[in-house]
Scaffold this active site. Structure first.
Site, PDB file in Angstrom:
ATOM      1  N   ARG A 256       4.266  49.781 -37.348  1.00  0.00           N
ATOM      2  CA  ARG A 256       4.491  48.366 -36.979  1.00  0.00           C
ATOM      3  C   ARG A 256       3.644  48.008 -35.753  1.00  0.00           C
ATOM      4  O   ARG A 256       3.092  46.926 -35.644  1.00  0.00           O
ATOM      5  CB  ARG A 256       5.963  48.110 -36.630  1.00  0.00           C
ATOM      6  CG  ARG A 256       7.000  48.510 -37.657  1.00  0.00           C
ATOM      7  CD  ARG A 256       7.153  47.479 -38.754  1.00  0.00           C
ATOM      8  NE  ARG A 256       6.044  47.515 -39.688  1.00  0.00           N
ATOM      9  CZ  ARG A 256       5.817  48.506 -40.567  1.00  0.00           C
ATOM     10  NH1 ARG A 256       6.626  49.539 -40.646  1.00  0.00           N
ATOM     11  NH2 ARG A 256       4.790  48.476 -41.372  1.00  0.00           N
TER      12      ARG A 256
ATOM     13  N   GLN B  73      12.657  36.257 -32.361  1.00  0.00           N
ATOM     14  CA  GLN B  73      13.240  37.492 -32.901  1.00  0.00           C
ATOM     15  C   GLN B  73      12.124  38.478 -33.222  1.00  0.00           C
ATOM     16  O   GLN B  73      12.390  39.620 -33.578  1.00  0.00           O
ATOM     17  CB  GLN B  73      14.026  37.187 -34.183  1.00  0.00           C
ATOM     18  CG  GLN B  73      15.184  36.240 -33.970  1.00  0.00           C
ATOM     19  CD  GLN B  73      15.694  35.698 -35.300  1.00  0.00           C
ATOM     20  OE1 GLN B  73      16.540  36.313 -35.948  1.00  0.00           O
ATOM     21  NE2 GLN B  73      15.193  34.554 -35.717  1.00  0.00           N
TER      22      GLN B  73
ATOM     23  N   HIS C 152      14.834  40.497 -29.576  1.00  0.00           N
ATOM     24  CA  HIS C 152      14.946  41.757 -30.331  1.00  0.00           C
ATOM     25  C   HIS C 152      13.977  42.827 -29.826  1.00  0.00           C
ATOM     26  O   HIS C 152      13.693  43.786 -30.529  1.00  0.00           O
ATOM     27  CB  HIS C 152      14.719  41.503 -31.830  1.00  0.00           C
ATOM     28  CG  HIS C 152      15.852  40.766 -32.485  1.00  0.00           C
ATOM     29  ND1 HIS C 152      15.774  40.222 -33.746  1.00  0.00           N
ATOM     30  CD2 HIS C 152      17.107  40.492 -32.040  1.00  0.00           C
ATOM     31  CE1 HIS C 152      16.936  39.644 -34.050  1.00  0.00           C
ATOM     32  NE2 HIS C 152      17.751  39.785 -33.029  1.00  0.00           N
TER      33      HIS C 152
ATOM     34  N   CYS D 168      13.352  54.422 -22.504  1.00  0.00           N
ATOM     35  CA  CYS D 168      13.992  55.737 -22.407  1.00  0.00           C
ATOM     36  C   CYS D 168      15.464  55.594 -22.786  1.00  0.00           C
ATOM     37  O   CYS D 168      16.195  54.822 -22.155  1.00  0.00           O
ATOM     38  CB  CYS D 168      13.866  56.299 -20.993  1.00  0.00           C
ATOM     39  SG  CYS D 168      14.739  57.873 -20.830  1.00  0.00           S
TER      40      CYS D 168
HETATM   41  P1  OAD Z   1      13.375  36.927 -42.547  1.00  0.00           P
HETATM   42  O1  OAD Z   1      12.459  37.802 -43.311  1.00  0.00           O
HETATM   43  O2  OAD Z   1      14.839  37.071 -42.802  1.00  0.00           O
HETATM   44  O3  OAD Z   1      13.028  35.406 -42.817  1.00  0.00           O
HETATM   45  C1  OAD Z   1      11.733  34.919 -42.738  1.00  0.00           C
HETATM   46  C2  OAD Z   1      11.740  33.431 -43.012  1.00  0.00           C
HETATM   47  O4  OAD Z   1      10.408  32.957 -42.865  1.00  0.00           O
HETATM   48  C3  OAD Z   1      12.196  33.034 -44.406  1.00  0.00           C
HETATM   49  O5  OAD Z   1      13.158  31.973 -44.314  1.00  0.00           O
HETATM   50  C4  OAD Z   1      10.925  32.543 -45.107  1.00  0.00           C
HETATM   51  O6  OAD Z   1      11.164  31.446 -45.973  1.00  0.00           O
HETATM   52  C5  OAD Z   1      10.101  32.079 -43.919  1.00  0.00           C
HETATM   53  N1  OAD Z   1       8.642  32.152 -44.107  1.00  0.00           N
HETATM   54  C6  OAD Z   1       7.916  33.074 -44.794  1.00  0.00           C
HETATM   55  N2  OAD Z   1       6.606  32.815 -44.708  1.00  0.00           N
HETATM   56  C7  OAD Z   1       6.483  31.694 -43.972  1.00  0.00           C
HETATM   57  C8  OAD Z   1       5.373  30.910 -43.515  1.00  0.00           C
HETATM   58  N3  OAD Z   1       4.123  31.228 -43.828  1.00  0.00           N
HETATM   59  N4  OAD Z   1       5.633  29.810 -42.767  1.00  0.00           N
HETATM   60  C9  OAD Z   1       6.903  29.468 -42.448  1.00  0.00           C
HETATM   61  N5  OAD Z   1       7.985  30.165 -42.828  1.00  0.00           N
HETATM   62  C10 OAD Z   1       7.782  31.262 -43.580  1.00  0.00           C
HETATM   63  O7  OAD Z   1      13.025  37.138 -40.996  1.00  0.00           O
HETATM   64  P2  OAD Z   1      13.869  36.770 -39.688  1.00  0.00           P
HETATM   65  O8  OAD Z   1      14.716  35.571 -39.933  1.00  0.00           O
HETATM   66  O9  OAD Z   1      12.928  36.741 -38.573  1.00  0.00           O
HETATM   67  O10 OAD Z   1      15.879  42.031 -36.653  1.00  0.00           O
HETATM   68  O11 OAD Z   1      14.787  38.031 -39.567  1.00  0.00           O
HETATM   69  C11 OAD Z   1      15.661  38.130 -38.482  1.00  0.00           C
HETATM   70  C12 OAD Z   1      15.823  39.559 -38.028  1.00  0.00           C
HETATM   71  O12 OAD Z   1      16.162  40.388 -39.133  1.00  0.00           O
HETATM   72  C13 OAD Z   1      14.586  40.208 -37.484  1.00  0.00           C
HETATM   73  O13 OAD Z   1      14.311  39.886 -36.135  1.00  0.00           O
HETATM   74  C14 OAD Z   1      14.890  41.663 -37.615  1.00  0.00           C
HETATM   75  C15 OAD Z   1      15.448  41.645 -39.015  1.00  0.00           C
HETATM   76  O14 OAD Z   1      16.262  42.659 -39.344  1.00  0.00           O
HETATM   77  C16 OAD Z   1      15.780  43.213 -36.029  1.00  0.00           C
HETATM   78  O15 OAD Z   1      14.882  43.997 -36.240  1.00  0.00           O
HETATM   79  C17 OAD Z   1      16.890  43.462 -35.072  1.00  0.00           C
END
Ligand code: OAD
Length: 228
Positions: free
Chosen positions: A57, A89, A107, A115
Site C-alpha cells: 500500500r 479516512q 485513520h 511503535c
Molecule cells: P469505500 O470503498 O467503502 O467507498 C468508496 C466510495 O467511493 C464509494 O461510495 C464509491 O461509489 C466512491 N467512488 C469510487 N470511485 C469514485 C470516483 N472516481 N469519484 C468519486 N467517488 C468514487 O471507501 P471508504 O468509504 O473510504 O478504514 O471506506 C472507509 C474505510 O473503510 C476506510 O478508511 C478503511 C476501510 O476499511 C480503515 O482502514 C480503518
C-alpha cells in the site's frame, strides 16, 4: 455564520489516482479479507503478512499522483475566506501532495510507522520489517501507523469541534459504511448544518443535496462554485 466548511473524504477521492477503493464488488480488498490484514488480531497472528500488505500500500501510494479533486480541495483550503477542515479516512498523502496544508488523517497514514510498545511515531522506511527496532525504545514491535478495525480513530475531539464550527458538511468519495466517520453527516444534520454528498454512487444516507459523478470532475466544479 462562520462560513467554515467541513469535508470528509474517502477512498473514492483517490480512486482516479489509481488506488483501489475498499468495497469492490468481490468484497475483497486487494485480494485479502479485511480481518486478515486490518485488525490488531491479524497483526499479532501474522505480522509478516500485515507488514507485506502495507508495504505494498505504501509503495502504491508513493507512486500515485494527486488528481484534480485533491488539487481542487487544496485550492479551496488556500483561498476560502473561512476555515476548510479536510478530514480524510484515506491513509495516502495525496491531499498534501496536491497542495493542502492541513489534513486530518483520522485513520492514520501509511507513510508513518508507530511503535506498538511506546507509541513513538516516525516516517516509515519504504519497506517495514517485523524485526525493525523502534528508534525511541528499541523494541521490535513496530507497525504501520494505521487505525485498524476495533481501534479508535485519531483526532476525534478536533473533528467534533470542526463539525460544530462549520456551516457546510461535504462528504466526498466515501460509502459511509465505517463508523464513526459514517455518523458525521448525521451529527451535522442534527446541528442544523447543510449537508452535501459528492460521490460516484449516491449513498443511502440522508443529505440535503447529492451530486453524482467522478471526483475529478464534480469536486473541481463544486470548488469553482464556492470560490466564485
Ligand atoms: P469505500 O470503498 O467503502 O467507498 C468508496 C466510495 O467511493 C464509494 O461510495 C464509491 O461509489 C466512491 N467512488 C469510487 N470511485 C469514485 C470516483 N472516481 N469519484 C468519486 N467517488 C468514487 O471507501 P471508504 O468509504 O473510504 O478504514 O471506506 C472507509 C474505510 O473503510 C476506510 O478508511 C478503511 C476501510 O476499511 C480503515 O482502514 C480503518
Amino acid at each position: 455564520m462562520s462560513g467554515a466548511i467541513f469535508i470528509l473524504s474517502g477512498a473514492g477521492l483517490s480512486a482516479e489516482s489509481g488506488l483501489r477503493t475498499f468495497r469492490a464488488a468481490d468484497g475483497l480488498w486487494e485480494d485479502h479479507r479485511v480481518e486478515d490484514v486490518a485488525t490488531p488480531e491479524a497483526f499479532e497472528r501474522d505480522p509478516e503478512l500485515v507488514q507485506r500488505f502495507y508495504n505494498e500500500r505504501r509503495r502504491q501510494a508513493a507512486e500515485a499522483q494527486p488528481n484534480a479533486a485533491h488539487k481542487a480541495l487544496a485550492r479551496l483550503q488556500k483561498n476560502h475566506s473561512a476555515p476548510v477542515y479536510l478530514v480524510t479516512q484515506n491513509v495516502d498523502d495525496l491531499l498534501e501532495r496536491g497542495g493542502a496544508k492541513q489534513v486530518i488523517h483520522m485513520h492514520g497514514a501509511v507513510r508513518d510507522a508507530l511503535c506498538a510498545t511506546c507509541s513513538h511515531r516516525w516516517t516509515a522506511p519504504r519497506e517495514m520489517q517485523v524485526t525493525d527496532p523502534c528508534p525511541s525504545c528499541g523494541q521490535q514491535h513496530t507497525r504501520p501507523d494505521i487505525v485498524w478495525f476495533g481501534e479508535i480513530p485519531y483526532h476525534m475531539d478536533v473533528i467534533q469541534d470542526a463539525i460544530e464550527d462549520s456551516d457546510l458538511f461535504v462528504s466526498i468519495g466515501t460509502s459511509g459504511t465505517v463508523y464513526p466517520a459514517a455518523g458525521f453527516g448525521q451529527m451535522a444534520r442534527h446541528l442544523g448544518i447543510k449537508t452535501l454528498e459528492l460521490n460516484l454512487d449516491a449513498s443511502n444516507a440522508p443529505f440535503d443535496e447529492q451530486r453524482q459523478g467522478k471526483a475529478s470532475e464534480i469536486v473541481p466544479a463544486w470548488v469553482d462554485e464556492i470560490l466564485g
